[in-house]
Scaffold this motif. Structure first.
Motif, PDB file in Angstrom:
ATOM      1  N   LEU A 541       0.943  -1.614   0.429  1.00  0.00           N
ATOM      2  CA  LEU A 541       0.238   0.523   0.167  1.00  0.00           C
ATOM      3  C   LEU A 541       0.900   1.198   0.228  1.00  0.00           C
ATOM      4  N   ASN A 542       0.570   2.189  -0.911  1.00  0.00           N
ATOM      5  CA  ASN A 542       1.152   3.690  -0.759  1.00  0.00           C
ATOM      6  C   ASN A 542       0.221   5.073  -0.011  1.00  0.00           C
ATOM      7  N   VAL A 543      -0.313   5.227   1.468  1.00  0.00           N
ATOM      8  CA  VAL A 543      -0.298   5.921   1.915  1.00  0.00           C
ATOM      9  C   VAL A 543      -0.028   7.170   2.242  1.00  0.00           C
ATOM     10  N   SER A 544      -0.097   8.685   1.192  1.00  0.00           N
ATOM     11  CA  SER A 544       0.422   9.711   1.179  1.00  0.00           C
ATOM     12  C   SER A 544       1.959   8.912   1.562  1.00  0.00           C
ATOM     13  N   GLY A 545       2.423   8.515   0.212  1.00  0.00           N
ATOM     14  CA  GLY A 545       3.788   8.185  -0.365  1.00  0.00           C
ATOM     15  C   GLY A 545       3.763   7.295   0.991  1.00  0.00           C
ATOM     16  N   HIS A 546       3.292   6.737   2.195  1.00  0.00           N
ATOM     17  CA  HIS A 546       3.771   5.843   3.100  1.00  0.00           C
ATOM     18  C   HIS A 546       3.770   4.593   2.510  1.00  0.00           C
ATOM     19  N   LEU A 547       5.206   3.740   2.202  1.00  0.00           N
ATOM     20  CA  LEU A 547       4.872   2.415   1.830  1.00  0.00           C
ATOM     21  C   LEU A 547       4.290   1.401   2.735  1.00  0.00           C
ATOM     22  N   MET A 548       3.748   0.741   2.798  1.00  0.00           N
ATOM     23  CA  MET A 548       3.311  -0.677   3.762  1.00  0.00           C
ATOM     24  C   MET A 548       3.062  -1.944   3.301  1.00  0.00           C
ATOM     25  N   SER A 549       3.131  -2.839   3.607  1.00  0.00           N
ATOM     26  CA  SER A 549       3.255  -4.258   3.278  1.00  0.00           C
ATOM     27  C   SER A 549       1.087  -4.213   4.335  1.00  0.00           C
ATOM     28  N   THR A 550       0.782  -4.819   3.237  1.00  0.00           N
ATOM     29  CA  THR A 550      -0.195  -5.623   3.744  1.00  0.00           C
ATOM     30  C   THR A 550      -0.821  -6.677   4.998  1.00  0.00           C
ATOM     31  N   ALA A 551       0.562  -7.468   4.280  1.00  0.00           N
ATOM     32  CA  ALA A 551       1.067  -8.435   5.538  1.00  0.00           C
ATOM     33  C   ALA A 551       1.095  -7.592   6.977  1.00  0.00           C
ATOM     34  N   GLU A 552       1.538  -6.528   6.965  1.00  0.00           N
ATOM     35  CA  GLU A 552       2.476  -5.842   8.164  1.00  0.00           C
ATOM     36  C   GLU A 552       0.737  -5.515   9.667  1.00  0.00           C
ATOM     37  N   VAL A 553      -0.139  -4.938   7.726  1.00  0.00           N
ATOM     38  CA  VAL A 553      -1.860  -4.471   8.594  1.00  0.00           C
ATOM     39  C   VAL A 553      -2.440  -5.535   9.004  1.00  0.00           C
ATOM     40  N   GLU A 554      -2.556  -6.651   8.983  1.00  0.00           N
ATOM     41  CA  GLU A 554      -3.384  -7.778   8.833  1.00  0.00           C
ATOM     42  C   GLU A 554      -2.979  -7.926  10.266  1.00  0.00           C
ATOM     43  N   SER A 555      -1.091  -8.814  10.108  1.00  0.00           N
ATOM     44  CA  SER A 555      -1.604  -9.242  11.817  1.00  0.00           C
ATOM     45  C   SER A 555      -1.251  -8.279  12.957  1.00  0.00           C
ATOM     46  N   ILE A 556      -1.232  -6.662  12.837  1.00  0.00           N
ATOM     47  CA  ILE A 556      -1.952  -6.071  13.917  1.00  0.00           C
ATOM     48  C   ILE A 556      -2.631  -6.325  13.924  1.00  0.00           C
ATOM     49  N   LEU A 557      -3.948  -6.255  12.978  1.00  0.00           N
ATOM     50  CA  LEU A 557      -5.582  -6.223  13.050  1.00  0.00           C
ATOM     51  C   LEU A 557      -5.352  -7.803  13.738  1.00  0.00           C
ATOM     52  N   THR A 558      -5.333  -8.271  13.539  1.00  0.00           N
ATOM     53  CA  THR A 558      -5.519  -9.904  14.266  1.00  0.00           C
ATOM     54  C   THR A 558      -5.070 -10.853  15.759  1.00  0.00           C
ATOM     55  N   GLU A 559      -4.367  -9.117  16.035  1.00  0.00           N
ATOM     56  CA  GLU A 559      -3.304  -9.914  16.892  1.00  0.00           C
ATOM     57  C   GLU A 559      -5.205  -8.897  18.685  1.00  0.00           C
ATOM     58  N   HIS A 560      -6.113  -8.370  17.867  1.00  0.00           N
ATOM     59  CA  HIS A 560      -7.113  -8.243  18.401  1.00  0.00           C
ATOM     60  C   HIS A 560      -7.793  -9.569  18.809  1.00  0.00           C
ATOM     61  N   PRO A 561      -8.473  -9.560  20.065  1.00  0.00           N
ATOM     62  CA  PRO A 561      -9.198 -11.016  20.295  1.00  0.00           C
ATOM     63  C   PRO A 561     -10.376 -11.082  19.861  1.00  0.00           C
ATOM     64  N   SER A 562     -11.438 -10.021  18.964  1.00  0.00           N
ATOM     65  CA  SER A 562     -13.040 -10.183  18.920  1.00  0.00           C
ATOM     66  C   SER A 562     -12.267 -10.494  17.367  1.00  0.00           C
ATOM     67  N   LEU A 563     -11.009 -10.614  16.552  1.00  0.00           N
ATOM     68  CA  LEU A 563     -10.365 -11.260  15.125  1.00  0.00           C
ATOM     69  C   LEU A 563     -10.260 -12.726  15.194  1.00  0.00           C
ATOM     70  N   ALA A 564     -10.925 -13.044  13.914  1.00  0.00           N
ATOM     71  CA  ALA A 564     -10.556 -14.160  13.470  1.00  0.00           C
ATOM     72  C   ALA A 564      -9.608 -14.113  12.439  1.00  0.00           C
ATOM     73  N   GLU A 565      -9.549 -12.676  11.196  1.00  0.00           N
ATOM     74  CA  GLU A 565      -9.391 -12.684  10.123  1.00  0.00           C
ATOM     75  C   GLU A 565      -9.071 -11.546   9.679  1.00  0.00           C
ATOM     76  N   ALA A 566      -8.476 -11.503   9.058  1.00  0.00           N
ATOM     77  CA  ALA A 566      -8.346  -9.396   8.166  1.00  0.00           C
ATOM     78  C   ALA A 566      -7.620 -10.626   7.212  1.00  0.00           C
ATOM     79  N   ALA A 567      -8.064  -8.912   5.528  1.00  0.00           N
ATOM     80  CA  ALA A 567      -7.175  -8.470   4.277  1.00  0.00           C
ATOM     81  C   ALA A 567      -7.563  -7.737   5.129  1.00  0.00           C
ATOM     82  N   VAL A 568      -6.176  -6.867   3.627  1.00  0.00           N
ATOM     83  CA  VAL A 568      -6.537  -5.358   3.601  1.00  0.00           C
ATOM     84  C   VAL A 568      -5.701  -5.317   2.357  1.00  0.00           C
ATOM     85  N   VAL A 569      -6.517  -3.909   1.626  1.00  0.00           N
ATOM     86  CA  VAL A 569      -6.168  -3.977   0.589  1.00  0.00           C
ATOM     87  C   VAL A 569      -6.124  -2.439   0.354  1.00  0.00           C
ATOM     88  N   ALA A 570      -5.433  -1.394  -0.897  1.00  0.00           N
ATOM     89  CA  ALA A 570      -5.795   0.304  -1.137  1.00  0.00           C
ATOM     90  C   ALA A 570      -6.945   0.119  -2.093  1.00  0.00           C
TER      91      ALA A 570
END
Length: 669
Positions: A541-570
């Motif tokens: 993903l390229n958000v305001s010039g900041h490059l980040m991976s979907t895997a990075e965001v997904e792994s953080i989201l799924t640390e929440h105890p209420s989440l089983a799975e997450a998928a992130v797209v641009a």
């Protein structure tokens, strides 16, 4: 909107006295840079000081083919130099000692200062001596978490002077992200400030550093010294009153104030002579596996390429004033705020604030104030400023501008035209630069006096760069066509490795197409031979010039105890370029509600940074997966933009999921 065939010729006032005054001149130089690299770069290298001379028989070696052995790049191997010496001492000895190196413009218009080359050399030597007194030696790593203040420049040049490897992290990353980077490089020293104002927002930088150091200590690594610049007390707060706060928490034996130690240090520090292939700095970029990659840049090649791209891409002349708005925590700040300009003896503006404070015309106020000749910013900023009335631009005298630069992502034609017409008065050349943290400097770019411009096109390769477009099978696409953007050979500033992880370096950049460096971006070539970068081809993903991976965001989201799975797209965004669109599946007992959405947005802000906060979070009882369990992000990207032309879904385990996700798509998304 202009078509891809609409061409804008460089204005006569730009062509006049330009370093490269015609396309034919550029083509001749580019041809020489590929056919005779030793001669081309050897001439440029002569402008710099080498303690151990360059062996021209051993000038350039490389292997890009993983099937033929380890990947490596070496330029001027065995020669020794020092980047700090070349940027500072050499300029002072050449008579530029009293020339302004930086005009510093603070967040508040009442805050400003300046620094000459002679004074910058003294300050760098002082801080280099402080680092040495704290046990920092050649090869040690120094972590930096700083606002856009002069001490940030001093810090990285002091590291370069003594052979320490600096690792700057953008002061918008969270304590978690920062601690990850400190741990990976085992930084001995951390340099920060007590805080900074960004617009009307107070950033408590030392507090974030304390959290990061604490997290590192819990994992067995202790930062030995933390140097803190006392910045808040010397600047104007948004209210106009002095900032009042409790004394910044300081840990005895570890934390020291810059103002207590630097002024007393000697202004003389003999440079550490570094081999051309010795590390200069590392800069972390997001990895597709979620773990940040420590991109490693070396001394000699990076120095000459940063200097050369700056000179030609911005058509810099000795009397010019140049301004790059990028934060020093990104590669653009490294190469085009610090190393490139100083290598040319340039005068630059260093700006601490935002485009919108105290008013939405602050950029144009600063251009007018310092009579800026070259202005370099991101499409995100341009699109944000386009929303306001034209008078915010036209009320200021921008007649000094000659070159307008764009960086961070491809600029859309509408923003290009606004930039060209309103800011540049149709007389400035626009250099839409494509490059990466990994490339160290510009690789595709127009040149101001030479390149007829097409809105949104990266145009042509810089000197020494040989781009190739490949199809999925690895076959070269010649002439008009689209595919993967790769490079057939290294230029001097290409990254040499990933810090302590050369295997990952080879796997990430050289295994998909043996014999080529793979950028991870797509590109197309039009009928006139112009190159257009089409964006990431992997899950980035390229958000305001900041490059980040979907895997990075997904792994953080799924640390929440209420989440089983997450998928992130641009998802395309009118200002940020792209924004995060998150699909989440809750656990059996998890409840999808506003509270959960708020918590998920907050966790991403805390773990990565505010710029990464998702714009949309959609409840997804199930995700579109192949029978092997792979999430089809291609389909999720279609759902994010409400485009029902999803293509072939025959490989999905459950095709009904697609319609279900369209039906539950948030109405305001």
């Amino acid at each position: 909107m202009p078509s891809q065939r609409t061409v804008y010729e460089p204005h006569a006032s730009v062509v006049k006295n330009s370093h490269v005054p015609s396309l034919a001149h550029y083509e001749e130089m580019h041809k020489k840079s590929l056919e005779k690299p030793e001669e081309f770069w050897g001439e440029i290298a002569k402008q710099f000081y080498w303690e151990t001379p360059i062996d021209h028989k051993n000038f350039f070696r490389y292997n890009f083919d993983i099937t033929k052995g380890p990947i490596f790049t070496k330029w001027m191997d065995g020669a020794t130099t020092n980047v700090s010496y070349n940027l500072l001492d050499r300029n002072v000895r050449n008579g530029n000692g009293e020339k302004i190196a930086f005009y510093w413009e603070g967040n508040h218009p009442d805050d400003y200062s300046r620094l000459t080359y002679k004074r910058l050399l003294e300050e760098v030597s002082r801080f280099a001596n402080v680092l040495k007194s704290r046990g920092v030696q050649k090869g040690d790593r120094v972590a930096v978490y700083m606002p856009m203040i002069l001490e940030a420049v001093v810090t990285i040049l002091a590291c370069a002077r003594i052979g320490a490897i600096h690792s700057l992290v953008f002061a918008g990353f969270s304590a978690d992200s920062f601690s990850e980077r400190i741990l990976d490089c085992r930084a001995k020293v951390l340099v920060t400030s007590d805080g900074a104002w960004r617009g009307e927002k107070l950033l408590q930088l030392k507090a974030i550093c304390d959290q990061a150091m604490s997290k590192c200590a819990q994992k067995g690594h202790n930062v030995e010294t933390c140097v803190v610049v006392s910045h808040l007390a010397r600047v104007t707060s948004p209210s106009g009153t002095p900032y009042k706060s409790n004394k910044t928490p300081m840990t005895d034996g570890r934390d020291i104030y810059w103002q207590d130690v630097v002024p007393q240090a000697s202004t003389s520090c003999y440079p550490e002579w570094m081999e051309a292939e010795d590390p200069l700095f590392m800069l972390y970029t997001s990895g597709s596996t979620g773990k940040p990659k420590g991109v490693l840049h070396t001394t000699g090649g990076y120095m000459i390429y940063a200097a050369t791209t700056f000179k030609y891409v911005f058509d810099y002349r000795p009397s010019d004033v140049y301004w790059c708005t990028a934060d020093i925590g990104w590669i653009t700040g490294h190469t085009y705020v610090v190393y490139g300009p100083l290598a040319n003896g340039a005068t630059s503006v260093l700006y601490e604030g935002t485009p919108f404070y105290p008013d939405n015309d602050r950029f144009w106020v600063v251009v007018d104030k310092y009579k800026v000749n070259q202005f370099y910013t991101a499409p995100t900023a341009i699109r944000a400023l386009m929303k306001f009335e034209d008078d915010l631009v036209t009320r200021h005298d921008l007649s000094s501008l000659r070159v307008l630069g764009s960086v961070g992502e491809p600029i859309n034609p509408e923003a290009w035209m606004w930039y060209y017409k309103l800011v540049g008065h149709e007389r400035c050349s626009i250099v839409d630069t494509f490059w990466q943290t990994e490339t160290g400097g510009h690789v595709l770019t127009p040149l101001p006096g030479a390149t007829p411009m097409k809105p949104g096109a990266a145009s042509f390769p810089f000197f020494g760069v040989q781009p190739v477009i490949l199809d999925e099978a690895g076959k070269e696409v010649k002439g008009e066509g689209e595919g993967y953007l790769v490079f057939a050979r290294p230029w001097p500033s290409l990254m040499r490795s990933l810090y302590n992880d050369h295997d990952r370096y080879e796997t990430t950049y050289f295994t998909k197409f043996p014999g080529y460096y793979c950028t991870g971006d797509g590109a197309k070539r039009d009928a006139d031979g112009y190159l257009w970068v089409t964006g990431r081809v992997d899950d980035m993903l390229n958000v305001s010039g900041h490059l980040m991976s979907t895997a990075e965001v997904e792994s953080i989201l799924t640390e929440h105890p209420s989440l089983a799975e997450a998928a992130v797209v641009a998802k395309p965004h009118p200002v940020k370029g792209e924004c995060l669109y998150c699909f989440i599946t809750t656990t059996e007992h998890g409840v999808f509600d506003d509270k959960l959405i708020k918590e998920l947005k907050q966790i991403v802000r805390e773990r990565i940074g505010p710029f990464a906060q998702p714009d949309v979070i959609q409840n997804a009882p199930a995700l579109p997966k192949t029978r092997s369990g792979k999430i089809m992000r291609r389909i999720l990207r279609k759902i994010a933009v409400n485009d029902r032309d999803v293509g072939d879904i025959s490989t999905l385990a459950d095709a009904m999921v697609v319609e279900q996700l369209f039906a539950t798509r948030p109405k305001n998304a």
